[in-house]
Design an enzyme around this catalytic site. Structure first.
Site, PDB file in Angstrom:
ATOM      1  N   LYS A  15       0.842  -1.205   0.000  1.00 27.21           N
ATOM      2  CA  LYS A  15       0.000   0.000   0.000  1.00 27.21           C
ATOM      3  C   LYS A  15       0.867   1.241   0.000  1.00 27.21           C
ATOM      4  O   LYS A  15       2.049   1.203   0.400  1.00 27.21           O
ATOM      5  CB  LYS A  15      -0.941   0.036   1.207  1.00 27.21           C
ATOM      6  N   ASP A 148      -2.972  -1.518  10.262  1.00 27.54           N
ATOM      7  CA  ASP A 148      -3.064  -1.399   8.805  1.00 27.54           C
ATOM      8  C   ASP A 148      -3.791  -2.581   8.156  1.00 27.54           C
ATOM      9  O   ASP A 148      -4.046  -2.561   6.955  1.00 27.54           O
ATOM     10  CB  ASP A 148      -1.659  -1.320   8.184  1.00 27.54           C
TER      11      ASP A 148
HETATM   12  O1  C5P Z   1      -1.187  -1.605  15.070  1.00 31.38           O
HETATM   13  P1  C5P Z   1       0.274  -1.737  14.828  1.00 31.38           P
HETATM   14  O2  C5P Z   1       0.870  -2.931  15.555  1.00 31.38           O
HETATM   15  O3  C5P Z   1       0.650  -1.701  13.396  1.00 31.38           O
HETATM   16  O4  C5P Z   1       0.935  -0.441  15.450  1.00 31.38           O
HETATM   17  C1  C5P Z   1       2.301  -0.357  15.762  1.00 31.38           C
HETATM   18  C2  C5P Z   1       2.503   0.832  16.702  1.00 31.38           C
HETATM   19  O5  C5P Z   1       2.296   2.047  15.996  1.00 31.38           O
HETATM   20  C3  C5P Z   1       1.564   0.879  17.884  1.00 31.38           C
HETATM   21  O6  C5P Z   1       2.072   0.168  18.966  1.00 31.38           O
HETATM   22  C4  C5P Z   1       1.475   2.355  18.167  1.00 31.38           C
HETATM   23  O7  C5P Z   1       2.597   2.744  18.929  1.00 31.38           O
HETATM   24  C5  C5P Z   1       1.626   2.993  16.814  1.00 31.38           C
HETATM   25  N1  C5P Z   1       0.342   3.377  16.173  1.00 31.38           N
HETATM   26  C6  C5P Z   1      -0.348   4.479  16.651  1.00 31.38           C
HETATM   27  N2  C5P Z   1      -1.525   4.850  16.060  1.00 31.38           N
HETATM   28  C7  C5P Z   1      -2.000   4.167  14.987  1.00 31.38           C
HETATM   29  C8  C5P Z   1      -1.292   3.057  14.472  1.00 31.38           C
HETATM   30  C9  C5P Z   1      -0.126   2.676  15.102  1.00 31.38           C
HETATM   31  O8  C5P Z   1       0.069   5.105  17.628  1.00 31.38           O
HETATM   32  N3  C5P Z   1      -3.145   4.557  14.410  1.00 31.38           N
END
Ligand code: C5P
Length: 326
Positions: A15, A148
């Site tokens: 993406k 994502d």
């Molecule tokens: O959800 P994912 O594991 O991809 O997110 C990784 C990190 O990115 C989370 O632990 C958080 O610190 C940050 N994040 C965030 N806000 C989002 C997506 C991710 O703060 N919308």
């Protein structure tokens, strides 16, 4: 397990964040986003086949995706099994699976490869078991796997809001699919680190978050009105400035900002950052144009006229925006 013998195969697309506006901090510590995301014609290839056991297995080729046990593919299969049993009863036949993953999408690059693999694994596991889940269950499982992941269930450009779990599909671009050049330095940026730098503010704070939000909303309206690929290419300058995590990524990896400046000078086009980076992008009217630009950059890297941060050579990929070619 169904009586299926052939493996279930999925192409998991990368993406691009065409826009990324951080609109707030949520009580759960995540950030609320307003982001237009679009699939690229750059894919990992995932295949799932029944295996005798004792556990689901994963074999990765083509890239260093880290330890298999941490891989989102195995977590997605396990989550799909739990959800399928909750929906269809504990007797539902959800046999063990052997996953093979061919990586083509650079890892930890801001291109969503791991999240896309997870969405593909969720879908492919259900097909391997001949079991279905309602769209709400699928979306919930996807959101639990990562912010994502829900986007990749849409299969089209989408407005992504909340932490990533609110996905509103948008129309595809009309006309010819634009080309896109991706340059990924050999240095990973963890999403969590980019958001932490964003929160710390100072030089890592976006220069003008209000205009980022306005540009992102504007792009949504334009896509809803029917935007062509060439219209999008004409907006590359605005899109390249519409990423609230860019300042954070450039703060974490100063060489990335230099690379962006030099690329822009060599190619004569605006250069954006996808997600929390480190992948830099340039949009072109066609795949051939993107390939030519890629050749020019590869030459500059070889001659030492252009340097990228990180221990190794950057990955240069020319591809297209859009879903799989018909
Ligand atoms: O959800 P994912 O594991 O991809 O997110 C990784 C990190 O990115 C989370 O632990 C958080 O610190 C940050 N994040 C965030 N806000 C989002 C997506 C991710 O703060 N919308």
């Amino acid at each position: 397990m169904s009586d299926r013998l052939a493996p279930v195969v999925r192409l998991a697309p990368a993406k691009l964040n065409l826009t990324l506006s951080v609109v707030g901090r949520r009580p759960d510590g995540f950030h609320a986003l307003h982001s237009v995301m679009a699939p690229l014609r750059l894919y990992d290839r995932l295949s799932l086949a029944p295996v005798a056991g004792p556990v689901d297995t994963l074999h990765v080729t083509g890239g260093d995706a880290g330890p298999a046990a941490d891989n989102l593919v195995l977590r997605a299969i396990a989550a799909a099994r739990r959800a399928a049993m909750a929906a269809h009863g504990r007797g539902a036949s959800t046999g063990l699976l052997a996953a093979r993953l061919e990586k083509h999408i650079p890892v930890a690059a801001g291109l969503g490869g791991g999240s896309s693999d997870a969405a593909a694994a969720l879908d492919a596991a259900l097909e391997a078991w001949s079991l279905d889940l309602g769209p709400e269950d699928r979306a919930r499982v996807a959101a639990e796997l990562g912010s994502d992941v829900p986007f990749f269930l849409a299969g089209s450009p989408a407005l992504v809001e909340g932490r990533g779990e609110q996905v509103t599909p948008l129309p595809n671009l009309t006309g010819a699919a634009p080309g896109i050049l991706l340059v990924t330095p050999s240095i990973a940026i963890r999403t969590a680190d980019a958001f932490a730098a964003f929160d710390a503010g100072g030089p890592a704070a976006p220069p003008d978050p209000r205009s980022t939000r306005i540009s992102s909303e504007h792009l949504v309206a334009e896509l809803r009105g029917g935007l062509s690929g060439s219209d999008l290419v004409a907006r590359a300058g605005v899109l390249a400035a519409t990423n609230d995590l860019a300042a954070a990524a450039f703060h974490l990896v100063p060489g990335l900002l230099q690379l962006r400046r030099r690329m822009s000078r060599i190619l004569g086009v605006s250069i954006g950052l996808s997600g929390s980076g480190p992948t830099l992008w340039a949009l072109y009217p066609s795949l051939d144009d993107a390939r030519n630009a890629g050749d020019a950059l590869e030459g500059a890297f070889r001659r030492g006229d252009l340097e990228a941060p990180g221990p190794g050579a950057p990955t240069v990929i020319a591809t297209q925006l859009g879903g799989p070619p018909a």
